[in-house]
Enzyme design. Structure first.
Site, PDB file in Angstrom:
ATOM      1  N   ASN A  87     -42.299  -3.302  24.621  1.00 26.92           N
ATOM      2  CA  ASN A  87     -43.124  -2.365  25.381  1.00 26.92           C
ATOM      3  C   ASN A  87     -43.422  -2.975  26.744  1.00 26.92           C
ATOM      4  O   ASN A  87     -43.707  -4.172  26.832  1.00 26.92           O
ATOM      5  CB  ASN A  87     -44.430  -2.087  24.635  1.00 26.92           C
ATOM      6  CG  ASN A  87     -44.186  -1.510  23.246  1.00 26.92           C
ATOM      7  OD1 ASN A  87     -43.236  -0.750  23.043  1.00 26.92           O
ATOM      8  ND2 ASN A  87     -45.017  -1.881  22.286  1.00 26.92           N
ATOM      9  N   VAL A  96     -50.475  -6.745  25.035  1.00 28.94           N
ATOM     10  CA  VAL A  96     -50.546  -8.179  25.338  1.00 28.94           C
ATOM     11  C   VAL A  96     -49.601  -8.484  26.516  1.00 28.94           C
ATOM     12  O   VAL A  96     -48.383  -8.280  26.410  1.00 28.94           O
ATOM     13  CB  VAL A  96     -50.159  -9.027  24.110  1.00 28.94           C
ATOM     14  CG1 VAL A  96     -50.161 -10.514  24.465  1.00 28.94           C
ATOM     15  CG2 VAL A  96     -51.115  -8.758  22.943  1.00 28.94           C
ATOM     16  N   HIS A 100     -42.862  -9.758  24.842  1.00 31.52           N
ATOM     17  CA  HIS A 100     -42.624  -9.932  23.410  1.00 31.52           C
ATOM     18  C   HIS A 100     -41.795  -8.783  22.882  1.00 31.52           C
ATOM     19  O   HIS A 100     -41.843  -7.666  23.412  1.00 31.52           O
ATOM     20  CB  HIS A 100     -43.947 -10.028  22.624  1.00 31.52           C
ATOM     21  CG  HIS A 100     -44.872  -8.884  22.864  1.00 31.52           C
ATOM     22  ND1 HIS A 100     -45.680  -8.794  23.985  1.00 31.52           N
ATOM     23  CD2 HIS A 100     -45.112  -7.763  22.145  1.00 31.52           C
ATOM     24  CE1 HIS A 100     -46.381  -7.675  23.930  1.00 31.52           C
ATOM     25  NE2 HIS A 100     -46.050  -7.029  22.829  1.00 31.52           N
ATOM     26  N   HIS A 102     -40.819  -6.687  19.251  1.00 26.33           N
ATOM     27  CA  HIS A 102     -41.214  -6.426  17.868  1.00 26.33           C
ATOM     28  C   HIS A 102     -39.953  -6.291  17.031  1.00 26.33           C
ATOM     29  O   HIS A 102     -39.104  -5.437  17.333  1.00 26.33           O
ATOM     30  CB  HIS A 102     -41.991  -5.108  17.762  1.00 26.33           C
ATOM     31  CG  HIS A 102     -43.244  -5.048  18.577  1.00 26.33           C
ATOM     32  ND1 HIS A 102     -44.502  -5.111  18.018  1.00 26.33           N
ATOM     33  CD2 HIS A 102     -43.454  -4.913  19.915  1.00 26.33           C
ATOM     34  CE1 HIS A 102     -45.423  -5.009  18.971  1.00 26.33           C
ATOM     35  NE2 HIS A 102     -44.809  -4.886  20.136  1.00 26.33           N
TER      36      HIS A 102
HETATM   37  P1  5GP Z   1     -47.839  -4.580  22.311  1.00 26.90           P
HETATM   38  O1  5GP Z   1     -48.616  -3.311  22.057  1.00 26.90           O
HETATM   39  O2  5GP Z   1     -48.415  -5.381  23.455  1.00 26.90           O
HETATM   40  O3  5GP Z   1     -46.361  -4.351  22.432  1.00 26.90           O
HETATM   41  O4  5GP Z   1     -47.984  -5.431  20.985  1.00 26.90           O
HETATM   42  C1  5GP Z   1     -48.874  -6.485  20.843  1.00 26.90           C
HETATM   43  C2  5GP Z   1     -48.854  -6.861  19.379  1.00 26.90           C
HETATM   44  O5  5GP Z   1     -49.482  -8.126  19.237  1.00 26.90           O
HETATM   45  C3  5GP Z   1     -49.609  -5.893  18.465  1.00 26.90           C
HETATM   46  O6  5GP Z   1     -48.719  -5.369  17.487  1.00 26.90           O
HETATM   47  C4  5GP Z   1     -50.726  -6.734  17.868  1.00 26.90           C
HETATM   48  O7  5GP Z   1     -50.990  -6.423  16.513  1.00 26.90           O
HETATM   49  C5  5GP Z   1     -50.197  -8.150  18.036  1.00 26.90           C
HETATM   50  N1  5GP Z   1     -51.221  -9.172  18.205  1.00 26.90           N
HETATM   51  C6  5GP Z   1     -52.272  -9.137  19.071  1.00 26.90           C
HETATM   52  N2  5GP Z   1     -52.994 -10.260  18.973  1.00 26.90           N
HETATM   53  C7  5GP Z   1     -52.396 -11.026  18.012  1.00 26.90           C
HETATM   54  C8  5GP Z   1     -52.689 -12.309  17.468  1.00 26.90           C
HETATM   55  O8  5GP Z   1     -53.655 -12.985  17.826  1.00 26.90           O
HETATM   56  N3  5GP Z   1     -51.859 -12.770  16.501  1.00 26.90           N
HETATM   57  C9  5GP Z   1     -50.773 -12.062  16.073  1.00 26.90           C
HETATM   58  N4  5GP Z   1     -50.020 -12.617  15.126  1.00 26.90           N
HETATM   59  N5  5GP Z   1     -50.469 -10.848  16.585  1.00 26.90           N
HETATM   60  C10 5GP Z   1     -51.263 -10.343  17.532  1.00 26.90           C
END
Ligand code: 5GP
Ligand code: ZN
Length: 114
Positions: A87, A96, A100, A102
């Protein structure tokens, strides 16, 4: 980068369920999984979004894809397959600000995702 949750995981300042690590890449289970297999793959280097990728960062994306395939094999997904998504910024659902990907699997993932 100070204050970045994923940099803090790289630096082992906060715990994570790490499933893969090499010099450039870390992979760990998502804290809030949306599928039975939900693993995040990140470059150890802090790069906020794909728009911030420099010329020298191109290689790390290849390394990340290679790591994703390794993780998928380790998770027994070679037959069934998996989804790898990233994303970018708010419009893409990025929460975040550290690049990254998924890796999702283990249930029927619809397409388009909605
Ligand atoms: P985004 O929406 O930015 O693509 O995804 C961020 C992902 O990071 C989310 O799926 C969320 O659950 C995961 N996430 C956020 N904080 C943490 C954390 O402290 N530890 C882990 N393992 N995952 C996290
Ligand atoms: Zn970071």
């Amino acid at each position: 980068m100070q204050g970045c949750v994923f940099c803090r995981i790289v630096n082992r300042e906060i715990p994570a369920d790490v499933v893969y690590e090499d010099d450039h890449i870390l992979a760990f289970r998502d804290i809030n999984p949306v599928a039975p297999v939900h693993i995040l793959l990140i470059p150890k280097k802090h790069i906020p979004t794909l728009f911030d990728l420099g010329e020298g960062d191109v290689q790390v994306l290849g390394q990340l894809h290679k790591a994703a395939v390794q993780v998928a094999r380790d998770q027994g997904l070679e037959e069934r397959g998996f989804r790898l998504v990233t994303n970018c910024l708010e419009g893409g659902g990025q929460v975040v600000p550290h690049v990254h990907y998924h890796l999702l699997a283990g249930r029927n993932l619809k397409w388009p995702p909605g």
